[in-house]
Motif scaffolding. Structure first.
Motif, mmCIF file in Angstrom:
data_model
loop_
_atom_site.group_PDB
_atom_site.id
_atom_site.type_symbol
_atom_site.label_atom_id
_atom_site.label_comp_id
_atom_site.label_asym_id
_atom_site.label_seq_id
_atom_site.Cartn_x
_atom_site.Cartn_y
_atom_site.Cartn_z
ATOM 1 N N PRO A 566 4.474 -15.609 -0.588
ATOM 2 C CA PRO A 566 4.783 -15.977 -1.971
ATOM 3 C C PRO A 566 4.735 -14.826 -2.965
ATOM 4 C CG PRO A 566 3.282 -17.578 -0.984
ATOM 5 C CD PRO A 566 3.402 -16.455 -0.016
ATOM 6 N N GLU A 567 3.870 -13.848 -2.750
ATOM 7 C CA GLU A 567 3.690 -12.764 -3.714
ATOM 8 C C GLU A 567 4.544 -11.534 -3.407
ATOM 9 O OE1 GLU A 567 0.750 -15.606 -3.316
ATOM 10 O OE2 GLU A 567 1.004 -13.995 -1.842
ATOM 11 N N ALA A 568 5.464 -11.635 -2.442
ATOM 12 C CA ALA A 568 6.203 -10.451 -2.004
ATOM 13 C C ALA A 568 7.005 -9.828 -3.144
ATOM 14 C CB ALA A 568 7.119 -10.806 -0.836
ATOM 15 N N ALA A 569 7.714 -10.646 -3.914
ATOM 16 C CA ALA A 569 8.532 -10.099 -5.002
ATOM 17 C C ALA A 569 7.659 -9.424 -6.052
ATOM 18 C CB ALA A 569 9.369 -11.206 -5.638
ATOM 19 N N LEU A 570 6.538 -10.039 -6.400
ATOM 20 C CA LEU A 570 5.644 -9.438 -7.391
ATOM 21 C C LEU A 570 5.030 -8.152 -6.845
ATOM 22 C CD1 LEU A 570 4.515 -9.891 -10.235
ATOM 23 C CD2 LEU A 570 2.602 -11.127 -9.202
ATOM 24 N N THR A 571 4.754 -8.120 -5.549
ATOM 25 C CA THR A 571 4.252 -6.900 -4.911
ATOM 26 C C THR A 571 5.257 -5.769 -5.065
ATOM 27 O OG1 THR A 571 3.037 -8.230 -3.283
ATOM 28 C CG2 THR A 571 3.434 -5.917 -2.743
ATOM 29 N N VAL A 572 6.525 -6.060 -4.768
ATOM 30 C CA VAL A 572 7.581 -5.053 -4.880
ATOM 31 C C VAL A 572 7.731 -4.582 -6.313
ATOM 32 C CG1 VAL A 572 10.072 -4.710 -4.684
ATOM 33 C CG2 VAL A 572 8.816 -5.823 -2.832
ATOM 34 N N LYS A 573 7.645 -5.489 -7.253
ATOM 35 C CA LYS A 573 7.781 -5.098 -8.656
ATOM 36 C C LYS A 573 6.677 -4.121 -9.060
ATOM 37 C CE LYS A 573 7.969 -6.916 -13.332
ATOM 38 N NZ LYS A 573 8.196 -8.098 -14.184
ATOM 39 N N HIS A 574 5.440 -4.400 -8.680
ATOM 40 C CA HIS A 574 4.347 -3.475 -8.997
ATOM 41 C C HIS A 574 4.564 -2.111 -8.345
ATOM 42 C CE1 HIS A 574 2.125 -6.978 -10.544
ATOM 43 N NE2 HIS A 574 1.294 -6.120 -11.100
ATOM 44 N N LEU A 575 5.092 -2.105 -7.127
ATOM 45 C CA LEU A 575 5.367 -0.834 -6.457
ATOM 46 C C LEU A 575 6.451 -0.051 -7.189
ATOM 47 C CD1 LEU A 575 5.215 -2.017 -2.749
ATOM 48 C CD2 LEU A 575 3.654 -0.387 -3.843
ATOM 49 N N LEU A 576 7.484 -0.733 -7.665
ATOM 50 C CA LEU A 576 8.522 -0.055 -8.439
ATOM 51 C C LEU A 576 7.945 0.555 -9.709
ATOM 52 C CD1 LEU A 576 11.441 -2.616 -8.050
ATOM 53 C CD2 LEU A 576 11.380 -0.287 -7.126
ATOM 54 N N LEU A 577 6.967 -0.098 -10.294
ATOM 55 C CA LEU A 577 6.353 0.415 -11.521
ATOM 56 C C LEU A 577 5.426 1.592 -11.244
ATOM 57 C CD1 LEU A 577 5.384 -3.000 -13.197
ATOM 58 C CD2 LEU A 577 7.183 -1.451 -13.981
ATOM 59 N N LEU A 578 4.686 1.531 -10.134
ATOM 60 C CA LEU A 578 3.549 2.434 -9.938
ATOM 61 C C LEU A 578 3.745 3.502 -8.870
ATOM 62 C CD1 LEU A 578 0.431 2.911 -10.594
ATOM 63 C CD2 LEU A 578 -0.007 1.406 -8.645
ATOM 64 N N ALA A 579 4.389 3.181 -7.774
ATOM 65 C CA ALA A 579 4.348 4.048 -6.595
ATOM 66 C C ALA A 579 5.107 5.355 -6.811
ATOM 67 C CB ALA A 579 4.923 3.312 -5.394
ATOM 68 N N PRO A 580 4.603 6.468 -6.287
ATOM 69 C CA PRO A 580 5.354 7.733 -6.322
ATOM 70 C C PRO A 580 6.639 7.616 -5.505
ATOM 71 C CG PRO A 580 3.044 8.086 -5.719
ATOM 72 C CD PRO A 580 3.283 6.622 -5.656
ATOM 73 N N ASP A 581 7.627 8.406 -5.879
ATOM 74 C CA ASP A 581 8.914 8.373 -5.172
ATOM 75 C C ASP A 581 8.746 8.576 -3.668
ATOM 76 O OD1 ASP A 581 10.176 8.020 -7.580
ATOM 77 O OD2 ASP A 581 10.699 10.138 -7.843
ATOM 78 N N ALA A 582 7.881 9.510 -3.308
ATOM 79 C CA ALA A 582 7.747 9.881 -1.901
ATOM 80 C C ALA A 582 7.200 8.754 -1.035
ATOM 81 C CB ALA A 582 6.833 11.106 -1.784
ATOM 82 N N ASP A 583 6.565 7.757 -1.654
ATOM 83 C CA ASP A 583 5.925 6.697 -0.872
ATOM 84 C C ASP A 583 6.726 5.402 -0.814
ATOM 85 O OD1 ASP A 583 3.729 8.197 -0.165
ATOM 86 O OD2 ASP A 583 2.529 7.573 -1.889
ATOM 87 N N LEU A 584 7.837 5.313 -1.533
ATOM 88 C CA LEU A 584 8.545 4.034 -1.627
ATOM 89 C C LEU A 584 8.986 3.508 -0.259
ATOM 90 C CD1 LEU A 584 10.679 4.609 -4.843
ATOM 91 C CD2 LEU A 584 8.750 3.044 -4.555
ATOM 92 N N LEU A 585 9.533 4.385 0.588
ATOM 93 C CA LEU A 585 9.989 3.930 1.896
ATOM 94 C C LEU A 585 8.816 3.550 2.799
ATOM 95 C CD1 LEU A 585 12.981 6.332 2.641
ATOM 96 C CD2 LEU A 585 13.044 3.914 2.019
ATOM 97 N N ARG A 586 7.693 4.256 2.668
ATOM 98 C CA ARG A 586 6.516 3.884 3.458
ATOM 99 C C ARG A 586 6.049 2.470 3.090
ATOM 100 N NH1 ARG A 586 4.844 9.395 2.183
ATOM 101 N NH2 ARG A 586 5.009 10.711 4.030
ATOM 102 N N TYR A 587 6.054 2.173 1.780
ATOM 103 C CA TYR A 587 5.679 0.819 1.365
ATOM 104 C C TYR A 587 6.703 -0.201 1.864
ATOM 105 C CZ TYR A 587 2.034 2.499 -1.824
ATOM 106 O OH TYR A 587 0.903 3.059 -2.356
ATOM 107 N N ALA A 588 7.975 0.159 1.818
ATOM 108 C CA ALA A 588 9.012 -0.761 2.280
ATOM 109 C C ALA A 588 8.783 -1.167 3.730
ATOM 110 C CB ALA A 588 10.388 -0.117 2.116
#
Length: 691
Positions: A566-588
């Motif tokens: 249920p929280e997947a979309a909200l998780t992704v939104k927080h990552l878009l706001l906070l995560a460094p560029d270099a880590d986006l694919l690792r989070y994906a």
């Protein structure tokens, strides 16, 4: 984006009456000095409802939207049909609460206690002489007998209510020991101040009834400095000293405090209107079914029950009193009656709401988990108080004081900016989609960017799942207890870590140590989970927390999931706001493929070429609501929120929550741009020698 200025004023619309205080009788068998029901003739001589009529009015309440009813009085069990009335309310699916002095409750235990969600019994002292002085009757033994008998049934809905005044403050330790010994929750309340001399215990034998400000021509006089000074000379409300003493009980097992009520008392402006919800969201019903106006405490008007409640709440006099008098009378200006005022705290996303969230979470951690393990688990009170003091300093001193919203239907003030919408508490801009998503909820508990969201998952999903695994033998009981023992510390650390990242003023918080506390809890919990289906939800909740705080994705690998949650979309939104560029694919790589797509898109497509939504159909209502995204102005934003709040059904609003966040994630580069301030703060923090 065009930004225009529009003059906006609060709107008035029919109240959403979800709760009711049902004064089932005005009769009482106590003579409490701080209560006026037995002293004032206006409460005398009312006919009381038959069982049939009481059930009829409960049906009408339910049809009106009321889902919570508090049976009070007077003393509710003096009503001859109270058992059947309570049982009928519960049969409707209502949340039911009842408050009794316990004197004549013994014969009602089996008929009432199993049918109520909260069973309140008033207990201010354990000394018979003091009990008689406070309550005017020599019946302490009866009250204690009822309390012990209810506790002996194993009921987990019993709560004692202790009003702390100068007369009984020395007994607080004894009352807490009584609660510990009997494993009963006790709520220590400050005294409500409402009218002249209502803030002190009076001699119950006194005949004078100066229960309101001195009247002139039938109306209360203004609350002037002179009248306030006289009141302070004659009484001592629950003040700073008692409040400070009660704060020492914040983490004590079986003790409950309301941090938000304490903060409300500290910041009360007696010259300003009071945000009271009497007959706005809380229906006040008298013994004969009449609507009591403006509230029970200032009762001098009513609408007689001679037609359906649906018609009564549209009565011209009801609407006039609701809109013109509730909260605006002179005697309302310094009122602190929590049952009416407290509900308003859930409809303003401000400091009081945040204190309420902290308070409710501490209470749930206690009552659902740690109290059951006491005394095997005893908190480190000193350490917790130090951490709480740090959070309190931030909330009081560093977090901006938000401006009032421009409409009574809005949760917070918002201003249109070139990148979206700015608010007073959240760092950077939010989107129109987030603004509308927040307001699809009935109250602030559903706001997207707030620390309480993860804590709700902890006490609703995570810990119950751990307990179920322990009960089933899939998790060692000692491991479960150790995790529960950490909850209070993790709770405060989460708030500091979250607010340090996403809230204005958050740079004043040192987030390194709180983040480490949360990270250790995630790692430790994940390491204890068995390879069982019921563990998957726990992993999802842990993964959500780790991503929201931007923990190193490499240490979150064991929590990766391919299943939607249920929280997947909200998780992704927080990552878009906070995560460094270099880590986006690792989070994906940690998330379900469909949910992770915005992270992959924003990391692979340069912003100059990206940003447009992928092809696909969208909900017509979402298109209507968000068609102004590119040329939004203040007036349009206001109108969209008003339209959503007033005309959209609750079921439809629930559907829209998922649709608008999905719409927002269709343009992940815009979400990314709105998080620039958040990421810059984290970069500065990383570059600091203190981390």
């Amino acid at each position: 984006m065009t930004v225009t200025s529009t003059a906006l004023t609060p709107t008035t619309r029919p109240g959403l009456l979800q709760s009711a205080r049902f004064y089932i009788t005005f009769r009482c068998n106590s003579l409490c000095g701080y209560c006026n029901v037995w002293q004032d003739d206006k409460f005398k001589g009312y006919e009381e409802l038959t069982l049939k009529k009481a059930c009829q009015i409960l049906d009408e309440m339910y049809a009106l939207g009321v889902r919570y009813v508090d049976f009070t009085g007077g003393e509710p069990v003096l009503h001859p049909h109270i058992d059947g009335i309570v049982q009928y309310a519960k049969s409707l699916g209502m949340t039911v609460e009842i408050t009794s002095n316990g004197i004549r409750f013994a014969k009602h235990i089996d008929a009432i206690v199993p049918y109520v969600d909260t069973m309140n019994v008033s207990l201010d002292t354990l000394r018979p002489d003091r009990y008689q002085k406070i309550r005017g009757v020599p019946t302490l033994d009866r009250a204690l007998d009822v309390i012990r008998r209810i506790a002996a049934t194993g009921a987990d809905n019993l709560k004692l209510i202790c009003v702390v005044t100068r007369e009984n403050r020395d007994e607080v330790p004894d009352l807490l020991r009584f609660a510990h010994d009997n494993r009963i929750t006790i709520y220590f309340s400050g005294m409500f101040e409402y009218f002249d001399e209502q803030d002190t215990v009076r001699d119950v034998n006194r005949t004078a009834r100066k229960l309101k400000l001195i009247e002139q021509n039938g109306k209360p006089l203004a609350d002037t400095p002179a009248t306030r000074a006289r009141r302070l000379d004659e009484s001592e409300p629950t003040g700073d000293l008692i409040s400070a003493e009660l704060m020492r009980l914040l983490y004590q097992p079986f003790a409950l405090l309301n941090l938000h009520f304490r903060k409300f008392m500290e910041t009360l402006d007696p010259t300003a209107p009071t945000d009271c919800y009497a007959n706005k969201r809380i229906l006040t019903v008298g013994p004969d079914g009449r609507l009591v106006l403006p509230c029970y405490h200032a009762f001098d008007n009513s609408v007689v029950w001679d037609r359906s409640l649906t018609e009564m709440v549209q009565d011209e006099e009801f609407l006039r009193v609701r809109d013109e008098e509730v909260g605006h009378r002179s005697e309302c200006r310094s009122c602190t009656v929590f049952p009416y005022i407290g509900l308003s705290f859930s409809y303003r996303f401000d400091k009081i709401f945040l204190y309420q969230a902290v308070s409710e979470e501490i209470a749930k951690i206690k009552t659902r988990f740690t109290n059951h393990l006491y005394p095997r688990i005893t908190p480190d009170f000193d350490a917790l108080h130090r951490r709480y003091a740090g959070l309190e300093r931030f909330l009081d001193r560093e977090l901006p004081t938000p401006r009032p919203p421009l409409s009574s239907d809005h949760f917070y003030r918002f201003d249109v900016s070139p990148l979206g919408v700015r608010t007073d508490l959240v760092t950077g801009e939010i989107s129109l989609a987030e603004l509308l998503s927040d307001h699809t909820h009935e109250h602030c508990w559903g706001i997207q960017r707030s620390p309480h969201l993860w804590m709700r998952l902890v006490y609703n999903d995570l810990v119950p799942a751990l307990r179920a695994m322990a009960d089933a033998g899939r998790l060692a009981p000692s491991d479960y207890e150790a995790l529960v023992g950490d909850l209070h510390e993790v709770h405060l650390a989460w708030w500091q870590a979250y607010m340090g990242r996403y809230f204005n003023g958050g740079e004043a918080l040192d987030t390194a140590e709180p983040t480490a506390v949360v990270s250790r809890f995630l790692e430790r919990t994940a390491g204890l989970l068995p390879d069982a289906p019921e563990a998957s939800r726990v992993r999802q909740v842990l993964l959500h927390a780790g991503c929201v705080l931007g923990l190193d994705p490499r240490v979150l690998g064991s929590l990766a999931t391919r299943l939607p949650f249920p929280e997947a979309a909200l998780t992704v939104k927080h990552l878009l706001l906070l995560a460094p560029d270099a880590d986006l694919l690792r989070y994906a790589d940690l998330l379900p493929a469909e949910a992770a797509e915005p992270l992959r898109r924003v990391s692979q497509i340069p912003p100059s070429r990206g940003g447009s939504a992928p092809a696909g159909q969208e909900d017509a209502e979402v298109i209507r609501l968000l068609r102004h995204e590119d040329d939004l102005d203040q007036g349009t934003a206001h109108e969209l929120v008003e339209s959503l709040r007033v005309t959209t059904s609750e079921q439809r609003r629930k559907e829209l929550r998922g649709l608008v966040i999905a719409h927002e994630l269709r343009t992940p580069h815009l979400v990314r741009r709105r998080g620039e301030e958040i990421r810059l703060r984290e970069q500065r923090r990383s570059a600091s020698p203190h981390g």
